[in-house]
Design an enzyme around this catalytic site. Structure first.
Site, PDB file in Angstrom:
ATOM      1  N   CYS A   1     -10.332  16.569   1.680  1.00  0.00           N
ATOM      2  CA  CYS A   1      -9.571  16.536   0.424  1.00  0.00           C
ATOM      3  C   CYS A   1      -8.699  17.784   0.239  1.00  0.00           C
ATOM      4  O   CYS A   1      -7.686  17.908   0.909  1.00  0.00           O
ATOM      5  CB  CYS A   1     -10.538  16.305  -0.726  1.00  0.00           C
ATOM      6  SG  CYS A   1      -9.764  15.433  -2.079  1.00  0.00           S
TER       7      CYS A   1
ATOM      8  N   HIS B   1     -14.436  12.203   0.369  1.00  0.00           N
ATOM      9  CA  HIS B   1     -15.538  13.182   0.351  1.00  0.00           C
ATOM     10  C   HIS B   1     -16.773  12.677   1.105  1.00  0.00           C
ATOM     11  O   HIS B   1     -17.725  12.188   0.474  1.00  0.00           O
ATOM     12  CB  HIS B   1     -15.916  13.482  -1.103  1.00  0.00           C
ATOM     13  CG  HIS B   1     -14.907  14.316  -1.809  1.00  0.00           C
ATOM     14  ND1 HIS B   1     -14.985  15.690  -1.865  1.00  0.00           N
ATOM     15  CD2 HIS B   1     -13.781  13.979  -2.467  1.00  0.00           C
ATOM     16  CE1 HIS B   1     -13.951  16.166  -2.538  1.00  0.00           C
ATOM     17  NE2 HIS B   1     -13.207  15.145  -2.914  1.00  0.00           N
TER      18      HIS B   1
ATOM     19  N   GLU C   1     -19.082  14.339   2.195  1.00  0.00           N
ATOM     20  CA  GLU C   1     -20.254  15.160   1.847  1.00  0.00           C
ATOM     21  C   GLU C   1     -20.974  14.619   0.611  1.00  0.00           C
ATOM     22  O   GLU C   1     -22.040  15.095   0.251  1.00  0.00           O
ATOM     23  CB  GLU C   1     -19.832  16.630   1.646  1.00  0.00           C
ATOM     24  CG  GLU C   1     -19.157  16.962   0.327  1.00  0.00           C
ATOM     25  CD  GLU C   1     -17.688  16.520   0.247  1.00  0.00           C
ATOM     26  OE1 GLU C   1     -17.205  15.789   1.138  1.00  0.00           O
ATOM     27  OE2 GLU C   1     -17.027  16.908  -0.738  1.00  0.00           O
TER      28      GLU C   1
END
Ligand code: GLN
Length: 198
Positions: A79, A169, A171
């Site tokens: 991002c 994302h 994560e």
């Protein structure tokens, strides 16, 4: 193997947690001196690219990190991290590391679609849950940038030499395949430094 996570601002802890679960040693890059430590790969997390760019300059970390990436340090950028790597930003006069030959558009989905989740295919990985949060997308790619994923015709994941950049994302989901792809790329770059240097 040791992976450094840029820990100035944004969603860095989430990356660290995934790396911990994968059994990878992690260090945080918070100040210039941290860049003297040994690490084999670097994660640039999501957050606010303008703030991250400003702090990188203020803490005098910018040039060293840029040199490392140019010299082949494997990077996973998510991002805002993708914005930091991009050679061009179509709707912003700022530009940062310029190591990735792509043009990105910041906050590209507008206000209403600021955040959304979509499951799409990633090359070689298959279907992947993608969380977009005020995300950029990639408008143009140059040279031999490999397109790894698109959402609604917009490029959202690429690979170029030592750099993997995604607009979502990974994560934030319990799926480590993107991080594993990055860990594999560290091994590949170590084996063949020439394919990774810019
Ligand atoms: N909108 C942010 C920027 O322009 C990126 C958002 C994110 O990293 N989730 O930097």
């Amino acid at each position: 193997m040791k992976v450094a996570v840029l820990a100035l601002q944004g969603a860095f802890i989430e990356h660290e947690k995934i790396l911990n679960k994968m059994g990878i040693d992690v260090i945080e890059l918070r100040k210039k001196e941290d860049l003297n430590k040994h690490f084999d790969g670097l994660i640039l997390p999501g957050g606010e690219s303008t703030v991250q760019g400003k702090l990188l300059r203020e803490f005098d970390m910018f040039d060293t990190i840029q040199d490392k990436i140019k010299n082949g340090m494997p990077v996973l950028a998510t991002c805002a991290g993708c914005i930091l790597l991009a050679e061009k930003i179509s709707n912003d006069s700022n530009v940062y590391f310029k190591t990735l030959p792509v043009e990105v558009k910041r906050n590209a989905y507008g206000r209403q679609l600021g955040s959304f989740r979509q499951e799409e295919n990633i090359k070689d990985l298959g279907s992947f849950p993608m969380n977009f949060i005020r995300a950029p997308y990639i408008e143009k790619v140059w040279e031999d940038v490999e397109i790894l994923a698109k959402v609604d015709e917009k490029i959202v994941a690429v690979r170029y030499k030592n750099q993997i950049a995604v607009c979502f994302h990974p994560e934030l989901v319990n799926d480590f395949r993107i991080h594993q792809l990055f860990i594999n790329s560290i091994a590949q770059c170590n084996e063949n430094k020439e394919i990774c240097a810019n």
